[in-house]
Write a protein that holds these residues in place. Structure first.
Motif, PDB file in Angstrom:
ATOM      1  N   ALA A   1     -78.552  14.649  21.628  1.00  0.00           N
ATOM      2  CA  ALA A   1     -79.537  13.587  21.392  1.00  0.00           C
ATOM      3  C   ALA A   1     -80.305  13.213  22.647  1.00  0.00           C
ATOM      4  CB  ALA A   1     -78.830  12.352  20.831  1.00  0.00           C
ATOM      5  N   ASN A   2     -79.724  13.505  23.812  1.00  0.00           N
ATOM      6  CA  ASN A   2     -80.401  13.215  25.082  1.00  0.00           C
ATOM      7  C   ASN A   2     -81.172  14.421  25.616  1.00  0.00           C
ATOM      8  OD1 ASN A   2     -79.367  10.522  25.289  1.00  0.00           O
ATOM      9  ND2 ASN A   2     -77.387  11.404  25.873  1.00  0.00           N
ATOM     10  N   LYS A   3     -81.295  15.450  24.766  1.00  0.00           N
ATOM     11  CA  LYS A   3     -82.001  16.683  25.115  1.00  0.00           C
ATOM     12  C   LYS A   3     -81.355  17.392  26.300  1.00  0.00           C
ATOM     13  CE  LYS A   3     -86.290  16.287  22.708  1.00  0.00           C
ATOM     14  NZ  LYS A   3     -87.702  16.686  22.659  1.00  0.00           N
ATOM     15  N   ARG A   4     -80.020  17.288  26.387  1.00  0.00           N
ATOM     16  CA  ARG A   4     -79.272  18.028  27.380  1.00  0.00           C
ATOM     17  C   ARG A   4     -78.563  19.196  26.701  1.00  0.00           C
ATOM     18  NH1 ARG A   4     -80.529  18.724  31.703  1.00  0.00           N
ATOM     19  NH2 ARG A   4     -78.406  19.122  32.451  1.00  0.00           N
ATOM     20  N   PRO A   5     -78.463  20.346  27.382  1.00  0.00           N
ATOM     21  CA  PRO A   5     -77.837  21.519  26.773  1.00  0.00           C
ATOM     22  C   PRO A   5     -76.399  21.256  26.351  1.00  0.00           C
ATOM     23  CG  PRO A   5     -78.978  22.105  28.808  1.00  0.00           C
ATOM     24  CD  PRO A   5     -78.969  20.607  28.738  1.00  0.00           C
ATOM     25  N   ILE A   6     -76.017  21.787  25.192  1.00  0.00           N
ATOM     26  CA  ILE A   6     -74.659  21.667  24.670  1.00  0.00           C
ATOM     27  C   ILE A   6     -73.820  22.843  25.184  1.00  0.00           C
ATOM     28  CG2 ILE A   6     -73.268  21.817  22.557  1.00  0.00           C
ATOM     29  CD1 ILE A   6     -75.541  20.360  21.113  1.00  0.00           C
TER      30      ILE A   6
ATOM     31  N   LYS B   1     -73.756  24.055  40.275  1.00  0.00           N
ATOM     32  CA  LYS B   1     -72.828  22.978  39.952  1.00  0.00           C
ATOM     33  C   LYS B   1     -72.572  22.915  38.449  1.00  0.00           C
ATOM     34  CE  LYS B   1     -74.229  19.986  43.806  1.00  0.00           C
ATOM     35  NZ  LYS B   1     -74.781  18.658  44.185  1.00  0.00           N
ATOM     36  N   MET B   2     -71.307  22.642  38.078  1.00  0.00           N
ATOM     37  CA  MET B   2     -71.005  22.417  36.673  1.00  0.00           C
ATOM     38  C   MET B   2     -71.503  21.021  36.291  1.00  0.00           C
ATOM     39  SD  MET B   2     -67.386  22.461  34.580  1.00  0.00           S
ATOM     40  CE  MET B   2     -67.137  24.237  34.685  1.00  0.00           C
ATOM     41  N   VAL B   3     -72.438  20.961  35.346  1.00  0.00           N
ATOM     42  CA  VAL B   3     -73.018  19.674  34.968  1.00  0.00           C
ATOM     43  C   VAL B   3     -72.497  19.190  33.612  1.00  0.00           C
ATOM     44  CG1 VAL B   3     -75.115  20.053  36.311  1.00  0.00           C
ATOM     45  CG2 VAL B   3     -75.044  20.797  33.919  1.00  0.00           C
TER      46      VAL B   3
END
Length: 260
Positions: A54-59, A67-69
């Motif tokens: 929903a925040n347009k961040r990759p799943i 870096k692991m985000v």
């Protein structure tokens, strides 16, 4: 670079020897066409990548810029290691520069995985995007109207060794030298995409791209397929002032309308 159509799949591939660079790029609110148009060094192959939340961040389990985000605890995916090489592996197998997990992973070591995701992604007959490998070749694949089970079967029959599912449906878009070669339905602002640059003269589209795009658009107008170019113009500017990427997007949109 090679294009194939078989087993219900459209595939574009390049060998390691042909590939100059692979990158998982952040689109930062742009469509794929808009991002492509801004690049002075344009990739030859370009495909949409991760699903997003929903925040347009990759799943998934995601690495960006070393870096692991995002850590979802498991998975199998594709990435570019910090030494520059691309490969398929688990999130903790290497030190990654950029990496995404499949949603779901499809094929590993030549065998179908059994990962399951939400019912819609898993069981709907939808457009699909895939990144895969076989031998020394990296494959970018799209399909229409397939469930995950059907996609896995088609990929095994195709002969891939590793494969992960990318975002599908309206996000599915496979571009070669700036032109979509599948049948996209939307022009979405996906969070990321996978780009491949080739060695030698294959790296960028020919200089005639601008002339080609304008001629295609003029032909559609002349033949009456587009009666008023402004009705297709999502860019709020005269058609004559559009960039190459915008012209290609406009033609792609008109072609999709014609197919309907």
């Amino acid at each position: 670079m090679k294009t194939e159509k078989r087993n219900g799949l459209t595939a574009v591939s390049a060998s390691r020897a042909e590939i100059r660079k692979v990158d998982i790029v952040q689109l930062n609110g742009l469509t794929m066409y808009e991002w492509y148009d801004k690049q002075p060094d344009k990739p030859a192959i370009f495909i949409n990548a991760s699903l997003w939340d929903a925040n347009k961040r990759p799943i998934g389990t995601i690495w960006e810029n070393g870096k692991m985000v995002r850590d979802e605890g498991n998975g199998f995916g594709f990435g570019i290691a910090q030494n520059g090489g691309w490969t398929f592996a688990a999130p903790w197998d290497l030190k990654w520069m950029d990496y995404i997990t499949g949603y779901p992973a499809l094929i590993q070591d030549g065998k179908s995985r059994t990962d399951k995701v939400d019912n819609y992604v898993q069981n709907s007959k939808n457009k699909r995007s895939v990144i895969a490998t076989a031998g020394d070749r990296l494959y970018f694949i799209t399909a229409d109207n397939m469930t995950i089970a059907q996609l896995r079967k088609a990929l095994l029959n195709f002969g891939v060794y590793h494969a992960i599912n990318l975002d599908g449906g309206g996000s599915s878009r496979l571009m070669v030298n700036g032109r979509a070669i599948n049948s996209p339905t939307d022009n979405r602002r996906c969070p990321n995409a996978i780009a491949v640059w080739l060695n030698s003269e294959q790296t960028t589209p020919p200089p005639s791209n601008t002339h080609w795009a304008q001629e295609c658009l003029n032909s559609l107008v002349t033949k009456g397929i587009i009666t008023d170019p402004s009705q297709w113009d999502d860019f709020n500017s005269p058609v004559s002032s559009l960039t190459v990427g915008q012209l290609l997007a406009l033609i792609d949109k008109a072609s999709t309308y014609i197919q309907k």
